[in-house]
Design an enzyme around this catalytic site. Structure first.
Site, PDB file in Angstrom:
ATOM      1  N   HIS A  18      45.977  47.805  45.524  1.00 25.72           N
ATOM      2  CA  HIS A  18      44.580  48.074  45.885  1.00 25.72           C
ATOM      3  C   HIS A  18      44.061  49.338  45.197  1.00 25.72           C
ATOM      4  CE1 HIS A  18      43.669  44.851  48.751  1.00 25.72           C
ATOM      5  NE2 HIS A  18      44.964  44.906  49.043  1.00 25.72           N
ATOM      6  N   ASP A  20      43.275  48.974  41.648  1.00 23.17           N
ATOM      7  CA  ASP A  20      42.661  48.578  40.368  1.00 23.17           C
ATOM      8  C   ASP A  20      41.151  48.470  40.434  1.00 23.17           C
ATOM      9  OD1 ASP A  20      42.667  46.205  41.876  1.00 23.17           O
ATOM     10  OD2 ASP A  20      43.068  44.936  40.135  1.00 23.17           O
ATOM     11  N   SER A  51      44.338  18.175  36.563  1.00 21.76           N
ATOM     12  CA  SER A  51      45.455  19.024  36.940  1.00 21.76           C
ATOM     13  C   SER A  51      46.490  18.161  37.623  1.00 21.76           C
ATOM     14  CB  SER A  51      44.983  20.110  37.911  1.00 21.76           C
ATOM     15  OG  SER A  51      46.099  20.673  38.576  1.00 21.76           O
ATOM     16  N   ALA A 105      50.378  32.074  47.113  1.00 24.53           N
ATOM     17  CA  ALA A 105      51.522  32.941  47.407  1.00 24.53           C
ATOM     18  C   ALA A 105      51.270  34.374  46.969  1.00 24.53           C
ATOM     19  CB  ALA A 105      52.773  32.396  46.716  1.00 24.53           C
ATOM     20  N   LEU A 107      50.660  35.343  43.955  1.00 23.62           N
ATOM     21  CA  LEU A 107      51.301  35.571  42.654  1.00 23.62           C
ATOM     22  C   LEU A 107      50.340  35.277  41.503  1.00 23.62           C
ATOM     23  CD1 LEU A 107      54.807  34.053  43.519  1.00 23.62           C
ATOM     24  CD2 LEU A 107      54.127  36.460  43.559  1.00 23.62           C
ATOM     25  N   SER A 108      49.049  35.261  41.838  1.00 21.76           N
ATOM     26  CA  SER A 108      47.986  35.137  40.825  1.00 21.76           C
ATOM     27  C   SER A 108      48.001  33.839  40.047  1.00 21.76           C
ATOM     28  CB  SER A 108      48.012  36.327  39.856  1.00 21.76           C
ATOM     29  OG  SER A 108      47.704  37.494  40.541  1.00 21.76           O
ATOM     30  N   SER A 109      48.130  32.735  40.778  1.00 18.95           N
ATOM     31  CA  SER A 109      47.999  31.438  40.105  1.00 18.95           C
ATOM     32  C   SER A 109      46.601  31.302  39.509  1.00 18.95           C
ATOM     33  CB  SER A 109      48.272  30.296  41.088  1.00 18.95           C
ATOM     34  OG  SER A 109      47.383  30.371  42.172  1.00 18.95           O
ATOM     35  N   ASP A 154      45.326  41.486  37.752  1.00 20.81           N
ATOM     36  CA  ASP A 154      46.019  40.204  37.633  1.00 20.81           C
ATOM     37  C   ASP A 154      45.804  39.596  36.248  1.00 20.81           C
ATOM     38  OD1 ASP A 154      46.369  40.803  40.274  1.00 20.81           O
ATOM     39  OD2 ASP A 154      45.017  39.260  41.025  1.00 20.81           O
ATOM     40  N   TYR A 208      39.565  41.390  51.855  1.00 15.80           N
ATOM     41  CA  TYR A 208      39.634  42.122  50.587  1.00 15.80           C
ATOM     42  C   TYR A 208      38.308  42.853  50.313  1.00 15.80           C
ATOM     43  CZ  TYR A 208      40.641  42.889  45.600  1.00 15.80           C
ATOM     44  OH  TYR A 208      40.856  43.448  44.369  1.00 15.80           O
TER      45      TYR A 208
HETATM   46  C1  GLA Z   1      44.454  41.006  44.257  1.00 16.89           C
HETATM   47  C2  GLA Z   1      43.354  41.306  43.250  1.00 16.89           C
HETATM   48  C3  GLA Z   1      43.767  42.436  42.320  1.00 16.89           C
HETATM   49  C4  GLA Z   1      44.243  43.659  43.121  1.00 16.89           C
HETATM   50  C5  GLA Z   1      45.262  43.249  44.180  1.00 16.89           C
HETATM   51  C6  GLA Z   1      45.631  44.392  45.098  1.00 16.89           C
HETATM   52  O1  GLA Z   1      45.581  40.518  43.585  1.00 16.89           O
HETATM   53  O2  GLA Z   1      43.059  40.156  42.481  1.00 16.89           O
HETATM   54  O3  GLA Z   1      42.682  42.780  41.479  1.00 16.89           O
HETATM   55  O4  GLA Z   1      43.181  44.352  43.690  1.00 16.89           O
HETATM   56  O5  GLA Z   1      44.789  42.185  44.978  1.00 16.89           O
HETATM   57  O6  GLA Z   1      46.307  45.383  44.393  1.00 16.89           O
END
Ligand code: GLA
Length: 362
Positions: A18, A20, A51, A105, A107-109, A154, A208
């Site tokens: 948190h 960025d 997909s 999860a 993990l930024s899918s 991410d 968020y």
């Molecule tokens: C998510 C957001 C990121 C970052 C994180 C927390 O993954 O997409 O930009 O803020 O939360 O660090």
């Protein structure tokens, strides 16, 4: 036209959570789970995307506008939209998406999908756009097409990742500085384990954005553009919620720098301590943890991890633990037992390691 393939990874943030979106440093790795797009240009200005995770293909015009495409395909449409909004000539496309980045999860899918599409479009259209700029366009897609007010961590991790390295990203400037940092705990017999808690992790539903607003309010009260510029003495000028949020930002910023130093010295016990301290700060001061994440972290440490923490936005999603390779089975078993004892959905534990960012595949 012959199809070619491009892929982009998910990410795990080692530390710097948190930060960025408030000008602080972050230290993610791209992980060895990727989203692949098979792509070819079309001449009719239409984008057709399917997909393996969805039965329904989606079709839209390259001139798509925010609000038009929703659901998983919004990450694709948003990327096309953001690249066109930046003045790039994006052709019609045929896209087929497959992925082994777990969904929901933490993990930024979503970043993996955006970045895989972005590099495919860059190559197919022959665009001269550097990786950082392309990552920022993917972030723009997520912010203003999908509607998730994320920072750029991410997308930068997915685009710029490097095998064997973490990325120290300084988000203070509009064009962030990205520096690779050797991340070779494996050579010292350690494993980085992901514990996917399977707890619901829905980012656009408020928590968020609320944290972003609270941190913005703390920065305003301190007369700062970005809260990461605050010092420990500034904290005395704040109270209540804004003080807790700022306390996390100030302490976490210091932990990122300490972690980079400890990694350079291969002092993994110290790295573990910093992970655990980061988790405490996210739980108590930033208040983005949840019972599943706390159980995962506490249990992993009790079963032999050097340290553990939630990773990503929180409110569910995954934790990470740094542990000796010979403790993997014990930690995995202990975490499963603890979740069962607490009546929680069974988690999934798997090792991960730093991988390369988005690229064309052979
Ligand atoms: C998510 C957001 C990121 C970052 C994180 C927390 O993954 O997409 O930009 O803020 O939360 O660090």
């Amino acid at each position: 036209m012959t199809k070619q393939r491009w892929s982009a990874p998910g990410r795990v943030n080692l530390i710097g959570e948190h930060l960025d979106y408030q000008g602080g440093p972050v230290l993610p790795i791209a992980i060895d789970r990727r989203t692949t797009v098979e792509a070819a240009a079309r001449e009719d200005g239409r984008v057709h995307v399917r997909s393996e995770r969805s039965e329904q293909p989606v079709e839209f015009d390259v001139e798509t506008r925010p609000g038009e495409v929703t659901g998983w395909a919004a990450y694709v449409a948003g990327t096309v939209w953001a690249m066109r909004a930046a003045g790039h000539d994006v052709p019609g496309l045929d896209l087929a998406v497959s992925s082994d980045v777990p969904l929901g999860a933490g993990l930024s899918s979503s970043a993996a999908l955006e970045c895989a599409v972005a590099v495919a479009v860059r190559d197919l259209a022959g665009l001269d756009v550097d990786d950082v700029t392309l990552a920022l366009l993917a972030q723009h897609a997520e912010n203003d097409y999908v509607g998730m007010p994320c920072g750029a961590m991410d997308q930068l991790a997915s685009m710029c990742g490097r095998a064997g390295h973490a990325l120290l990203i300084d988000t203070a400037a509009a064009y962030p500085a990205v520096s690779p940092v050797a991340a070779d705990w494996t050579a010292d017999g350690l494993v980085l384990m992901v514990i996917d808690t399977k707890a619901e992790h829905e980012l656009t539903d408020g928590g968020y954005a609320e944290r972003r607003a609270e941190s913005g309010e703390a920065a305003r009260q301190l007369d700062l553009d970005q809260l990461a510029g605050a010092t420990a003495t500034d904290l005395d000028r704040l109270e209540g919620v804004t003080r807790r949020r700022a306390t996390h930002v100030v302490s976490e910023t210091a932990r990122v720098h300490a972690c980079v130093e400890a990694m350079a010295a291969r002092d993994w016990s110290r790295v573990g301590e910093l992970f655990t301290a980061s988790h405490g700060s996210l739980r108590d001061d930033y208040e983005v943890s949840c019972p599943e994440l706390d159980v995962a972290v506490d249990t992993a440490i009790a079963a032999g991890a050097l340290g553990a923490r939630m990773t990503g936005a929180g409110f569910g999603g995954s934790a990470i633990a740094l542990l000796p390779a010979d403790a993997v089975d014990a930690v995995d078993a202990a975490v499963h037992q603890a979740f069962e004892r607490e009546g929680l959905t069974a988690p999934e534990c798997f090792p991960t390691s730093p991988a390369d960012g988005a690229h064309a595949d052979p």
